[in-house]
Design an enzyme around this catalytic site. Sequence first.
Site, PDB file in Angstrom:
ATOM      1  N   HIS A 228       0.816  -1.208   0.000  1.00 34.96           N
ATOM      2  CA  HIS A 228       0.000   0.000   0.000  1.00 34.96           C
ATOM      3  C   HIS A 228       0.857   1.268   0.000  1.00 34.96           C
ATOM      4  CE1 HIS A 228      -3.239   2.675  -0.180  1.00 34.96           C
ATOM      5  NE2 HIS A 228      -2.607   3.353   0.739  1.00 34.96           N
ATOM      6  N   TYR A 232       1.735   5.417  -2.517  1.00 33.05           N
ATOM      7  CA  TYR A 232       1.964   6.832  -2.189  1.00 33.05           C
ATOM      8  C   TYR A 232       3.379   7.263  -2.540  1.00 33.05           C
ATOM      9  CZ  TYR A 232      -2.564   6.421  -0.126  1.00 33.05           C
ATOM     10  OH  TYR A 232      -3.888   6.181   0.040  1.00 33.05           O
ATOM     11  N   HIS A 379      -9.351   0.921 -11.316  1.00 32.06           N
ATOM     12  CA  HIS A 379      -8.971   1.859 -10.257  1.00 32.06           C
ATOM     13  C   HIS A 379      -7.522   2.312 -10.412  1.00 32.06           C
ATOM     14  CE1 HIS A 379      -7.952   3.344  -6.244  1.00 32.06           C
ATOM     15  NE2 HIS A 379      -7.109   2.345  -6.089  1.00 32.06           N
ATOM     16  N   PHE A 380      -6.613   1.340 -10.603  1.00 30.23           N
ATOM     17  CA  PHE A 380      -5.219   1.808 -10.538  1.00 30.23           C
ATOM     18  C   PHE A 380      -4.712   2.392 -11.852  1.00 30.23           C
ATOM     19  CE2 PHE A 380      -4.153  -2.909 -10.765  1.00 30.23           C
ATOM     20  CZ  PHE A 380      -3.439  -2.881 -11.955  1.00 30.23           C
ATOM     21  N   HIS A 381      -5.482   2.218 -12.934  1.00 32.79           N
ATOM     22  CA  HIS A 381      -5.072   2.965 -14.125  1.00 32.79           C
ATOM     23  C   HIS A 381      -5.474   4.430 -14.018  1.00 32.79           C
ATOM     24  CE1 HIS A 381      -4.048  -0.953 -15.816  1.00 32.79           C
ATOM     25  NE2 HIS A 381      -3.258  -0.273 -16.625  1.00 32.79           N
ATOM     26  N   ARG A 442      -9.732 -10.077 -13.210  1.00 31.02           N
ATOM     27  CA  ARG A 442      -8.452  -9.491 -13.620  1.00 31.02           C
ATOM     28  C   ARG A 442      -7.452 -10.630 -13.794  1.00 31.02           C
ATOM     29  NH1 ARG A 442      -5.584  -6.863  -8.207  1.00 31.02           N
ATOM     30  NH2 ARG A 442      -3.981  -6.438  -9.737  1.00 31.02           N
ATOM     31  N   ARG A 443      -6.281 -10.319 -14.362  1.00 28.60           N
ATOM     32  CA  ARG A 443      -5.164 -11.266 -14.436  1.00 28.60           C
ATOM     33  C   ARG A 443      -5.560 -12.594 -15.079  1.00 28.60           C
ATOM     34  NH1 ARG A 443      -2.134  -9.901  -8.645  1.00 28.60           N
ATOM     35  NH2 ARG A 443      -0.909  -8.244  -9.560  1.00 28.60           N
TER      36      ARG A 443
HETATM   37 FE1  HAS Z   1      -5.657   2.064  -4.475  1.00 26.96          FE
HETATM   38  C1  HAS Z   1      -5.897  -1.345  -4.968  1.00 26.96           C
HETATM   39  C2  HAS Z   1      -7.812   1.870  -1.830  1.00 26.96           C
HETATM   40  C3  HAS Z   1      -5.267   5.443  -3.883  1.00 26.96           C
HETATM   41  C4  HAS Z   1      -2.960   2.129  -6.592  1.00 26.96           C
HETATM   42  N1  HAS Z   1      -4.639   0.661  -5.587  1.00 26.96           N
HETATM   43  C5  HAS Z   1      -4.907  -0.673  -5.671  1.00 26.96           C
HETATM   44  C6  HAS Z   1      -3.992  -1.296  -6.571  1.00 26.96           C
HETATM   45  C7  HAS Z   1      -3.139  -0.311  -7.006  1.00 26.96           C
HETATM   46  C8  HAS Z   1      -3.554   0.913  -6.383  1.00 26.96           C
HETATM   47  C9  HAS Z   1      -1.955  -0.480  -7.940  1.00 26.96           C
HETATM   48  O1  HAS Z   1      -8.912  -0.322   0.010  1.00 26.96           O
HETATM   49  C10 HAS Z   1      -3.998  -2.763  -6.985  1.00 26.96           C
HETATM   50  C11 HAS Z   1      -2.993  -3.605  -6.283  1.00 26.96           C
HETATM   51  C12 HAS Z   1      -3.077  -5.019  -6.785  1.00 26.96           C
HETATM   52  O2  HAS Z   1      -2.492  -5.306  -7.833  1.00 26.96           O
HETATM   53  O3  HAS Z   1      -3.799  -5.837  -6.184  1.00 26.96           O
HETATM   54  N2  HAS Z   1      -6.439   3.413  -3.160  1.00 26.96           N
HETATM   55  C13 HAS Z   1      -7.332   3.128  -2.175  1.00 26.96           C
HETATM   56  C14 HAS Z   1      -7.697   4.353  -1.464  1.00 26.96           C
HETATM   57  C15 HAS Z   1      -6.975   5.366  -2.061  1.00 26.96           C
HETATM   58  C16 HAS Z   1      -6.179   4.752  -3.093  1.00 26.96           C
HETATM   59  C17 HAS Z   1      -8.655   4.489  -0.325  1.00 26.96           C
HETATM   60  N3  HAS Z   1      -4.383   3.504  -5.121  1.00 26.96           N
HETATM   61  C18 HAS Z   1      -4.377   4.824  -4.738  1.00 26.96           C
HETATM   62  C19 HAS Z   1      -3.298   5.515  -5.370  1.00 26.96           C
HETATM   63  C20 HAS Z   1      -2.637   4.575  -6.128  1.00 26.96           C
HETATM   64  C21 HAS Z   1      -3.332   3.329  -5.972  1.00 26.96           C
HETATM   65  C22 HAS Z   1      -2.978   6.974  -5.166  1.00 26.96           C
HETATM   66  C23 HAS Z   1      -1.445   4.702  -6.990  1.00 26.96           C
HETATM   67  C24 HAS Z   1      -0.754   5.783  -7.189  1.00 26.96           C
HETATM   68  N4  HAS Z   1      -6.676   0.560  -3.600  1.00 26.96           N
HETATM   69  C25 HAS Z   1      -7.462   0.682  -2.489  1.00 26.96           C
HETATM   70  C26 HAS Z   1      -7.911  -0.656  -2.060  1.00 26.96           C
HETATM   71  C27 HAS Z   1      -7.364  -1.566  -2.959  1.00 26.96           C
HETATM   72  C28 HAS Z   1      -6.598  -0.776  -3.900  1.00 26.96           C
HETATM   73  C29 HAS Z   1      -8.755  -1.007  -0.916  1.00 26.96           C
HETATM   74  C30 HAS Z   1      -7.526  -3.095  -2.937  1.00 26.96           C
HETATM   75  C31 HAS Z   1      -8.565  -3.517  -3.898  1.00 26.96           C
HETATM   76  C32 HAS Z   1      -8.642  -5.015  -3.988  1.00 26.96           C
HETATM   77  O4  HAS Z   1      -9.633  -5.585  -3.484  1.00 26.96           O
HETATM   78  O5  HAS Z   1      -7.743  -5.664  -4.549  1.00 26.96           O
HETATM   79  C33 HAS Z   1      -6.979   6.828  -1.634  1.00 26.96           C
HETATM   80  O6  HAS Z   1      -5.667   7.244  -1.364  1.00 26.96           O
HETATM   81  C34 HAS Z   1      -7.596   7.734  -2.654  1.00 26.96           C
HETATM   82  C35 HAS Z   1      -7.746   9.156  -2.147  1.00 26.96           C
HETATM   83  C36 HAS Z   1      -7.999  10.119  -3.266  1.00 26.96           C
HETATM   84  C37 HAS Z   1      -8.946  11.063  -3.289  1.00 26.96           C
HETATM   85  C38 HAS Z   1      -9.072  11.973  -4.495  1.00 26.96           C
HETATM   86  C39 HAS Z   1      -8.739  13.430  -4.202  1.00 26.96           C
HETATM   87  C40 HAS Z   1      -8.721  14.229  -5.463  1.00 26.96           C
HETATM   88  C41 HAS Z   1      -7.696  14.985  -5.893  1.00 26.96           C
HETATM   89  C42 HAS Z   1      -7.803  15.647  -7.244  1.00 26.96           C
HETATM   90  C43 HAS Z   1      -7.641  17.147  -7.222  1.00 26.96           C
HETATM   91  C44 HAS Z   1      -7.933  17.759  -8.558  1.00 26.96           C
HETATM   92  C45 HAS Z   1      -7.043  18.443  -9.304  1.00 26.96           C
HETATM   93  C46 HAS Z   1      -7.384  18.897 -10.683  1.00 26.96           C
HETATM   94  C47 HAS Z   1      -5.672  18.745  -8.867  1.00 26.96           C
HETATM   95  C48 HAS Z   1      -9.894  11.257  -2.163  1.00 26.96           C
HETATM   96  C49 HAS Z   1      -6.476  15.187  -5.069  1.00 26.96           C
HETATM   97  C50 HAS Z   1      -8.529  19.823 -10.778  1.00 26.96           C
HETATM   98  C51 HAS Z   1      -8.716  20.126 -12.213  1.00 26.96           C
HETATM   99  C52 HAS Z   1      -9.493  21.111 -12.665  1.00 26.96           C
HETATM  100  C53 HAS Z   1      -9.624  21.292 -14.124  1.00 26.96           C
HETATM  101  C54 HAS Z   1     -10.226  22.008 -11.751  1.00 26.96           C
HETATM  102 CU    CU Z   2      -3.891   0.096  -0.896  1.00 34.03          CU
END
Ligand code: HAS
Ligand code: CU
Length: 571
Positions: A228, A232, A379-381, A442-443
Amino acid sequence: MATFVDRYPEEASVVKACLTVAFVSLGIGAFFGLVQALHRTGVVRLFSSVDYYTVLTAHGVLLALVFTIFFLLGLFTWAITRSLERPLPNIRLTWAWVGLAQAGTVATAAAILAGFVPDIGVSADVLFTFYAPMKAHPLFYAGLAMFIVGTWLAGADWFLAYREWRKDNPDERIPLQTFMVLTTMLMWYLATIGVAVEVVVFLLPWSFGIVETVNPLLTRTLFWFFGHPVVYFWLMPAYLMWYTILPKLAGGRLFSDPLARVVFVLFLLLSTPVGIHHQYLDPGIAEGFKFIAMTNTMFLLLPSLLTAFTVVASMEHGARQRGGEGRLRWLGALPWRDPAFTGMALAGLMFAAGGFSGMINAGMNINYLIHNTLWVPGHFHLTVGTAVALTMMAGSYWLVPQLTGRKLYSRPIGLAQVVLWFVGMVFMSNAMHRAGLAGVPRRTAEPQYNSFDFTTTMGSIEELQLQIAVGGTLLFVSVVLFSFNMLASAIEDPVETPVDDRLPAPLSGADGSPRVLDNLRLWTAIAVVLVVLAYTLPLASIVQDAGLFGNVPGVPMLIGNFVESLAGVIA
Ligand code: HAS
Ligand code: CU
């Protein structure tokens, strides 16, 4: 104002060496992504399904681990040097970690690619989540170990630079970019304890044949202890760019420096004690431990929600400086023709969706619906594949000219490239999420089983497959454009007016904020305590159940005995 390469030529070479590895991995990894997307969706099958895991492992390792982390190594070197305004203290150490990480990468990649060559006995089809019971050739793990030690030494190099700076500036606040690099590295040191133990104590001896068995649940848990926080480690370089570079590109200033520090401290504290949210479906871990991981994960949403607020506020400030008005009309005043700006803004936009699917993953009960389906790659793409990868590519359009002293070959191609990535990903990841909800796994090389119909209210499977294939193809074209633009920029003429790499002061600076924010020792100590609390009992119970190396009579044997006596009773 001289640009980065003029002020720090040696450091610029280091950054270039790191980015070169990153971009080469991106090119090769993207090719594997394309052939795989076409294969899975049944559009064109260019390789035998037997080789599917070799392709998938190469795709995952080269993109998720090598591209992202080598980019980080380059970006952080640039950020430390420019924000401390001094060269690195020991350039031989610097080149040593670059060389070690590169050698490790070559070893690991060779072990994976050898899987395509029949009969040589080397393969590593273990996917980028390399836990047991899948076993790779020792070369794979040895390369991985070198790569990780390389990142540790890089961190040491940056901490030494900071220490030198501190001697000359005893009372100053840590410059923001340096603060981001140091907190990220502290998080990384803590997180990599898991993978180091997994690889050195279990997988490597097992792969060499020194020990016969391992405890698969233990290696999985150690993997996710690291697995996990590693997400980050990919994300923090993107955040560094969103907080410090994007406001400038938007024509404004960062909204709040202290808020940015709070965000990075929260990541240091909370990134690691959540890994069990990848194991909600693992038998052998008590529900209570899973519940604690879920609670911590929900807290961990906070720093990203704060980021969404701060970064959008900074963009709005920039737009208003440029004459933007109205509640939303200011969006039109942003510099949408600049590929660096547009790429990062689109990456942020997609991360809002990726964060949302992350919240769904994190819910213990909803996770059962999507776990191991195509939803998860969806999700992760969006997260690593767009928030991180697109920000890195976009950032390169601004960064690389500072490292070469040459101009960018083509801004219009850059713009087309980032927009194409966005569009390709909209198709691919949306369809992946929907296909996952329809139960597509998947996979799996050929997910469409005979006599099984995935068709649901989510739409026909053929339509989703087509969207994935079209999206994947657009993404590959986007990488080709990016690689071409970078190569062509490398041979451009040197420019007379180099990129101005100065960053504007934040609207609200660090001075008014409590000094305790900069107390890295305190935050590290709390982070360690949280990890100990979250992991001691689950690990102890896993070892108690099935032994360190999986050879102690434990739960499986108890079940066996139970079944045997049951059979006896029935007989
Ligand atoms: Fe995830 C599975 C939960 C974030 C990557 N995640 C994965 C896997 C990967 C991955 C690679 O709880 C698969 C692993 C595998 O192969 O089995 N993930 C989360 C949660 C977050 C999260 C709660 N993941 C990420 C990030 C990753 C990433 C970041 C890579 C960089 N994830 C999971 C969970 C799994 C999981 C379970 C397991 C699933 C399973 O069953 O296998 C949080 O950190 C997300 C928080 C993000 C937000 C969004 C805030 C929005 C922002 C945008 C601002 C806008 C801007 C632009 C700057 C709340 C900051 C504005 C534009 C204008 C034009 C105005
Ligand atoms: Cu995770």
